[in-house]
Design a protein around this motif. Structure first.
Motif, PDB file in Angstrom:
ATOM      1  N   LEU A  14     -23.919  48.508  10.405  1.00  0.00           N
ATOM      2  CA  LEU A  14     -23.213  47.230  10.338  1.00  0.00           C
ATOM      3  C   LEU A  14     -24.165  46.130  10.781  1.00  0.00           C
ATOM      4  O   LEU A  14     -24.798  46.240  11.828  1.00  0.00           O
ATOM      5  CB  LEU A  14     -21.995  47.228  11.258  1.00  0.00           C
ATOM      6  N   SER A  15     -24.257  45.053  10.006  1.00  0.00           N
ATOM      7  CA  SER A  15     -25.110  43.933  10.394  1.00  0.00           C
ATOM      8  C   SER A  15     -24.408  43.085  11.451  1.00  0.00           C
ATOM      9  O   SER A  15     -23.206  43.225  11.697  1.00  0.00           O
ATOM     10  CB  SER A  15     -25.438  43.069   9.175  1.00  0.00           C
ATOM     11  N   GLU A  16     -25.149  42.204  12.063  1.00  0.00           N
ATOM     12  CA  GLU A  16     -24.588  41.260  13.026  1.00  0.00           C
ATOM     13  C   GLU A  16     -23.600  40.349  12.296  1.00  0.00           C
ATOM     14  O   GLU A  16     -23.912  39.816  11.240  1.00  0.00           O
ATOM     15  CB  GLU A  16     -25.720  40.422  13.630  1.00  0.00           C
ATOM     16  N   PRO A  17     -22.389  40.163  12.821  1.00  0.00           N
ATOM     17  CA  PRO A  17     -21.422  39.288  12.160  1.00  0.00           C
ATOM     18  C   PRO A  17     -21.895  37.833  12.150  1.00  0.00           C
ATOM     19  O   PRO A  17     -22.581  37.400  13.068  1.00  0.00           O
ATOM     20  CB  PRO A  17     -20.152  39.412  12.996  1.00  0.00           C
ATOM     21  N   ALA A  18     -21.520  37.121  11.097  1.00  0.00           N
ATOM     22  CA  ALA A  18     -21.884  35.710  10.967  1.00  0.00           C
ATOM     23  C   ALA A  18     -20.653  34.905  10.580  1.00  0.00           C
ATOM     24  O   ALA A  18     -19.822  35.365   9.792  1.00  0.00           O
ATOM     25  CB  ALA A  18     -22.967  35.548   9.911  1.00  0.00           C
ATOM     26  N   ARG A  19     -20.528  33.717  11.158  1.00  0.00           N
ATOM     27  CA  ARG A  19     -19.422  32.824  10.812  1.00  0.00           C
ATOM     28  C   ARG A  19     -19.747  32.085   9.526  1.00  0.00           C
ATOM     29  O   ARG A  19     -20.803  31.491   9.397  1.00  0.00           O
ATOM     30  CB  ARG A  19     -19.176  31.813  11.922  1.00  0.00           C
ATOM     31  N   ARG A  20     -18.834  32.126   8.613  1.00  0.00           N
ATOM     32  CA  ARG A  20     -18.999  31.427   7.346  1.00  0.00           C
ATOM     33  C   ARG A  20     -18.957  29.913   7.566  1.00  0.00           C
ATOM     34  O   ARG A  20     -19.722  29.170   6.979  1.00  0.00           O
ATOM     35  CB  ARG A  20     -17.897  31.849   6.384  1.00  0.00           C
ATOM     36  N   TYR A  21     -18.053  29.489   8.425  1.00  0.00           N
ATOM     37  CA  TYR A  21     -17.899  28.073   8.760  1.00  0.00           C
ATOM     38  C   TYR A  21     -17.978  27.950  10.275  1.00  0.00           C
ATOM     39  O   TYR A  21     -17.387  28.750  10.997  1.00  0.00           O
ATOM     40  CB  TYR A  21     -16.557  27.533   8.255  1.00  0.00           C
ATOM     41  N   GLU A  22     -18.682  26.947  10.752  1.00  0.00           N
ATOM     42  CA  GLU A  22     -18.960  26.816  12.180  1.00  0.00           C
ATOM     43  C   GLU A  22     -17.713  26.911  13.056  1.00  0.00           C
ATOM     44  O   GLU A  22     -17.715  27.595  14.071  1.00  0.00           O
ATOM     45  CB  GLU A  22     -19.660  25.487  12.430  1.00  0.00           C
ATOM     46  N   ASP A  23     -16.634  26.250  12.667  1.00  0.00           N
ATOM     47  CA  ASP A  23     -15.416  26.250  13.475  1.00  0.00           C
ATOM     48  C   ASP A  23     -14.357  27.213  12.967  1.00  0.00           C
ATOM     49  O   ASP A  23     -13.259  27.268  13.505  1.00  0.00           O
ATOM     50  CB  ASP A  23     -14.818  24.842  13.527  1.00  0.00           C
ATOM     51  N   GLY A  24     -14.663  27.959  11.917  1.00  0.00           N
ATOM     52  CA  GLY A  24     -13.671  28.847  11.318  1.00  0.00           C
ATOM     53  C   GLY A  24     -13.610  30.207  11.988  1.00  0.00           C
ATOM     54  O   GLY A  24     -14.571  30.650  12.614  1.00  0.00           O
ATOM     55  N   PRO A  25     -12.489  30.888  11.855  1.00  0.00           N
ATOM     56  CA  PRO A  25     -12.331  32.210  12.471  1.00  0.00           C
ATOM     57  C   PRO A  25     -12.883  33.358  11.622  1.00  0.00           C
ATOM     58  O   PRO A  25     -12.907  34.493  12.080  1.00  0.00           O
ATOM     59  CB  PRO A  25     -10.810  32.333  12.607  1.00  0.00           C
ATOM     60  N   THR A  26     -13.318  33.066  10.410  1.00  0.00           N
ATOM     61  CA  THR A  26     -13.785  34.134   9.526  1.00  0.00           C
ATOM     62  C   THR A  26     -15.176  34.609   9.930  1.00  0.00           C
ATOM     63  O   THR A  26     -16.102  33.827  10.064  1.00  0.00           O
ATOM     64  CB  THR A  26     -13.820  33.655   8.061  1.00  0.00           C
ATOM     65  N   LEU A  27     -15.299  35.925  10.155  1.00  0.00           N
ATOM     66  CA  LEU A  27     -16.585  36.563  10.435  1.00  0.00           C
ATOM     67  C   LEU A  27     -16.893  37.523   9.297  1.00  0.00           C
ATOM     68  O   LEU A  27     -16.040  38.325   8.904  1.00  0.00           O
ATOM     69  CB  LEU A  27     -16.527  37.365  11.730  1.00  0.00           C
ATOM     70  N   ASP A  28     -18.092  37.445   8.768  1.00  0.00           N
ATOM     71  CA  ASP A  28     -18.530  38.346   7.706  1.00  0.00           C
ATOM     72  C   ASP A  28     -19.671  39.209   8.221  1.00  0.00           C
ATOM     73  O   ASP A  28     -20.466  38.764   9.047  1.00  0.00           O
ATOM     74  CB  ASP A  28     -19.024  37.561   6.489  1.00  0.00           C
TER      75      ASP A  28
END
Length: 87
Positions: A14-28
């Motif tokens: 699993l790669s390190e999670p990254a936020r799609r949007y700076e203030d958003g709750p979505t982690l990819d």
């Protein structure tokens, strides 16, 4: 060791999670499965991790085993993990 379908054991990375949007709750994060049958990778979308850290910690905490199957899934079911006690 991870069982991928009926294909035999594989390494799951699993790669390190990254936020799609700076203030958003979505982690990819990117998931890679590698086995004797080949390599597969896919992007997984979660809502602030969807509790994956808690799920994996519970497996480690109960390393002696548990009854039944434990399941975790990502926001859009990009990844579903079923964990059961080994023999």
């Amino acid at each position: 060791m991870v069982q991928v379908g009926n294909s035999g054991p594989a390494r799951l990375l699993l790669s390190e999670p990254a936020r799609r949007y700076e203030d958003g709750p979505t982690l990819d994060f990117l998931v890679r499965a590698r086995g004797s049958w080949g390599n597969v990778e896919t992007s997984v979308e979660t809502w602030d991790g969807d509790g994956l850290d808690t799920f994996l910690a519970s497996l480690a905490e109960d390393f002696r085993g548990w009854e039944g199957v434990r399941t975790w899934h990502s926001l859009c079911y990009d990844l579903v993990v079923h964990a059961s006690r080994g023999p």
